[in-house]
Design a protein around this motif. Structure first.
Motif, PDB file in Angstrom:
ATOM      1  N   LEU A 192       0.804  -1.229   0.000  1.00 44.79           N
ATOM      2  CA  LEU A 192       0.000   0.000   0.000  1.00 44.79           C
ATOM      3  C   LEU A 192       0.837   1.279   0.000  1.00 44.79           C
ATOM      4  N   ARG A 193       2.100   1.213   0.342  1.00 49.28           N
ATOM      5  CA  ARG A 193       2.936   2.412   0.433  1.00 49.28           C
ATOM      6  C   ARG A 193       2.875   3.242  -0.849  1.00 49.28           C
ATOM      7  N   GLY A 194       2.613   4.525  -0.684  1.00 52.16           N
ATOM      8  CA  GLY A 194       2.598   5.447  -1.809  1.00 52.16           C
ATOM      9  C   GLY A 194       1.306   5.464  -2.617  1.00 52.16           C
ATOM     10  N   ALA A 195       0.363   4.597  -2.292  1.00 51.35           N
ATOM     11  CA  ALA A 195      -0.891   4.528  -3.053  1.00 51.35           C
ATOM     12  C   ALA A 195      -1.788   5.720  -2.736  1.00 51.35           C
ATOM     13  N   GLU A 196      -2.674   6.044  -3.688  1.00 52.61           N
ATOM     14  CA  GLU A 196      -3.664   7.103  -3.522  1.00 52.61           C
ATOM     15  C   GLU A 196      -5.052   6.486  -3.572  1.00 52.61           C
ATOM     16  N   VAL A 197      -6.069   7.262  -3.205  1.00 51.09           N
ATOM     17  CA  VAL A 197      -7.456   6.791  -3.280  1.00 51.09           C
ATOM     18  C   VAL A 197      -7.749   6.399  -4.722  1.00 51.09           C
ATOM     19  N   GLY A 198      -8.340   5.223  -4.908  1.00 51.00           N
ATOM     20  CA  GLY A 198      -8.674   4.711  -6.232  1.00 51.00           C
ATOM     21  C   GLY A 198      -7.646   3.741  -6.785  1.00 51.00           C
ATOM     22  N   ASP A 199      -6.441   3.722  -6.226  1.00 47.46           N
ATOM     23  CA  ASP A 199      -5.401   2.796  -6.695  1.00 47.46           C
ATOM     24  C   ASP A 199      -5.753   1.366  -6.313  1.00 47.46           C
ATOM     25  N   LEU A 200      -5.375   0.430  -7.189  1.00 45.58           N
ATOM     26  CA  LEU A 200      -5.512  -0.997  -6.908  1.00 45.58           C
ATOM     27  C   LEU A 200      -4.133  -1.525  -6.567  1.00 45.58           C
ATOM     28  N   ARG A 201      -4.041  -2.308  -5.522  1.00 45.54           N
ATOM     29  CA  ARG A 201      -2.770  -2.895  -5.106  1.00 45.54           C
ATOM     30  C   ARG A 201      -2.974  -4.382  -4.861  1.00 45.54           C
ATOM     31  N   THR A 202      -2.025  -5.167  -5.336  1.00 43.87           N
ATOM     32  CA  THR A 202      -2.056  -6.610  -5.129  1.00 43.87           C
ATOM     33  C   THR A 202      -1.128  -6.964  -3.975  1.00 43.87           C
ATOM     34  N   VAL A 203      -1.660  -7.731  -3.051  1.00 39.89           N
ATOM     35  CA  VAL A 203      -0.892  -8.159  -1.889  1.00 39.89           C
ATOM     36  C   VAL A 203      -0.648  -9.656  -2.031  1.00 39.89           C
ATOM     37  N   ARG A 204       0.617 -10.026  -1.978  1.00 38.02           N
ATOM     38  CA  ARG A 204       0.964 -11.445  -2.056  1.00 38.02           C
ATOM     39  C   ARG A 204       1.024 -11.997  -0.638  1.00 38.02           C
ATOM     40  N   LEU A 205       0.148 -12.944  -0.379  1.00 35.75           N
ATOM     41  CA  LEU A 205       0.051 -13.562   0.944  1.00 35.75           C
ATOM     42  C   LEU A 205       0.360 -15.047   0.824  1.00 35.75           C
ATOM     43  N   PRO A 206       0.625 -15.718   1.925  1.00 31.53           N
ATOM     44  CA  PRO A 206       0.915 -17.158   1.852  1.00 31.53           C
ATOM     45  C   PRO A 206      -0.205 -17.955   1.173  1.00 31.53           C
ATOM     46  N   GLY A 207      -1.450 -17.516   1.337  1.00 28.30           N
ATOM     47  CA  GLY A 207      -2.586 -18.226   0.733  1.00 28.30           C
ATOM     48  C   GLY A 207      -2.855 -17.814  -0.694  1.00 28.30           C
ATOM     49  N   GLY A 208      -2.044 -16.942  -1.267  1.00 24.51           N
ATOM     50  CA  GLY A 208      -2.242 -16.466  -2.637  1.00 24.51           C
ATOM     51  C   GLY A 208      -2.339 -14.952  -2.671  1.00 24.51           C
ATOM     52  N   SER A 209      -2.490 -14.418  -3.852  1.00 26.52           N
ATOM     53  CA  SER A 209      -2.559 -12.965  -4.025  1.00 26.52           C
ATOM     54  C   SER A 209      -3.992 -12.474  -3.866  1.00 26.52           C
ATOM     55  N   LYS A 210      -4.101 -11.228  -3.385  1.00 22.25           N
ATOM     56  CA  LYS A 210      -5.412 -10.606  -3.224  1.00 22.25           C
ATOM     57  C   LYS A 210      -5.288  -9.149  -3.640  1.00 22.25           C
ATOM     58  N   GLU A 211      -6.296  -8.673  -4.365  1.00 19.07           N
ATOM     59  CA  GLU A 211      -6.260  -7.294  -4.833  1.00 19.07           C
ATOM     60  C   GLU A 211      -7.164  -6.418  -3.966  1.00 19.07           C
ATOM     61  N   TRP A 212      -6.652  -5.245  -3.605  1.00 19.83           N
ATOM     62  CA  TRP A 212      -7.388  -4.297  -2.771  1.00 19.83           C
ATOM     63  C   TRP A 212      -7.431  -2.946  -3.466  1.00 19.83           C
ATOM     64  N   GLU A 213      -8.551  -2.260  -3.319  1.00 20.47           N
ATOM     65  CA  GLU A 213      -8.674  -0.893  -3.822  1.00 20.47           C
ATOM     66  C   GLU A 213      -8.625   0.060  -2.623  1.00 20.47           C
ATOM     67  N   VAL A 214      -7.850   1.129  -2.755  1.00 21.48           N
ATOM     68  CA  VAL A 214      -7.768   2.128  -1.694  1.00 21.48           C
ATOM     69  C   VAL A 214      -9.020   3.001  -1.776  1.00 21.48           C
ATOM     70  N   VAL A 215      -9.824   3.015  -0.711  1.00 22.88           N
ATOM     71  CA  VAL A 215     -11.079   3.753  -0.665  1.00 22.88           C
ATOM     72  C   VAL A 215     -10.909   5.101   0.032  1.00 22.88           C
ATOM     73  N   ALA A 216     -10.112   5.134   1.099  1.00 25.66           N
ATOM     74  CA  ALA A 216      -9.924   6.388   1.858  1.00 25.66           C
ATOM     75  C   ALA A 216      -8.586   6.343   2.579  1.00 25.66           C
ATOM     76  N   ILE A 217      -8.018   7.548   2.771  1.00 17.96           N
ATOM     77  CA  ILE A 217      -6.759   7.714   3.497  1.00 17.96           C
ATOM     78  C   ILE A 217      -6.931   8.861   4.469  1.00 17.96           C
ATOM     79  N   THR A 218      -6.614   8.632   5.738  1.00 13.87           N
ATOM     80  CA  THR A 218      -6.648   9.709   6.722  1.00 13.87           C
ATOM     81  C   THR A 218      -5.395   9.645   7.595  1.00 13.87           C
ATOM     82  N   TYR A 219      -5.068  10.781   8.178  1.00 16.11           N
ATOM     83  CA  TYR A 219      -3.954  10.885   9.115  1.00 16.11           C
ATOM     84  C   TYR A 219      -4.477  11.550  10.376  1.00 16.11           C
ATOM     85  N   PRO A 220      -3.874  11.267  11.525  1.00 11.19           N
ATOM     86  CA  PRO A 220      -4.308  11.931  12.758  1.00 11.19           C
ATOM     87  C   PRO A 220      -4.059  13.428  12.689  1.00 11.19           C
ATOM     88  N   GLU A 221      -4.870  14.183  13.415  1.00  7.90           N
ATOM     89  CA  GLU A 221      -4.697  15.642  13.482  1.00  7.90           C
ATOM     90  C   GLU A 221      -3.567  15.993  14.429  1.00  7.90           C
TER      91      GLU A 221
END
Length: 163
Positions: free
Chosen positions: A133-162
């Motif tokens: 997910l590093r460097g991704a923006e809202v709307g980006d698709l990222r594939t995560v390789r996990l031991p059980g196989g790959s999974k694709e995630w879409e970034v829906v929202a990003i927030t930081y603490p105030e």
């Protein structure tokens, strides 16, 4: 907890929690165990004295944890997520909402490896999902390789603490 072999980012709250644990072990728990061991040692045969044997074992555990915490804090680099200049991208300290192909959403906060807790939604900076997910923006698709196989995630929202 991963071994601290290099500079490790950590949030201010994460460092405070490590310091609190260190102070508790050193200032409260270790002196209590030392007192029990001293008392038990004065009771004679140490080979069959449960208080003495347990106390010595617990003292070794405490000393190991104190050494580990001291090393972690030595290599910790405090990063305040509220001071992130580019809040449109995912970096250390971001709270991210991601969705998979079935629109199942998941909320994650990217924290230091020594403060991760998957049950609380805190993932370590060097975990596979955080790296993907590093460097991704809202709307980006990222594939995560996990031991059980790959999974694709879409970034829906990003927030930081105030501040």
């Amino acid at each position: 907890m991963p071994a601290p072999d290099k500079t490790n980012p950590i949030t201010p709250a994460g460092l405070a929690a490590l310091k609190a644990r260190y102070d508790h072990l050193l200032g409260t728990e270790r002196p209590e165990i030392t007192e029990i061991v001293s008392w038990a040692a004065g009771n004679g045969d140490r080979s069959e004295n449960g208080d003495y044997l347990y106390g010595r074992k617990r003292m070794r555990e405490i000393d190991r944890e104190l050494a580990y915490l001291a090393k972690v804090m030595k290599f910790a680099k405090v990063v305040n997520p509220a001071q992130q200049p580019d809040k449109a991208r995912i970096f250390f300290g971001a709270t991210v909402t991601i969705a998979d192909e079935d629109d199942d959403e998941r909320i994650l906060t990217i924290v230091g490896d020594n403060e991760q807790d998957a049950g609380e939604g805190r993932v370590g900076w060097s975990s596979p999902i955080a790296r993907a997910l590093r460097g991704a923006e809202v709307g980006d698709l990222r594939t995560v390789r996990l031991p059980g196989g790959s999974k694709e995630w879409e970034v829906v929202a990003i927030t930081y603490p105030e501040g």
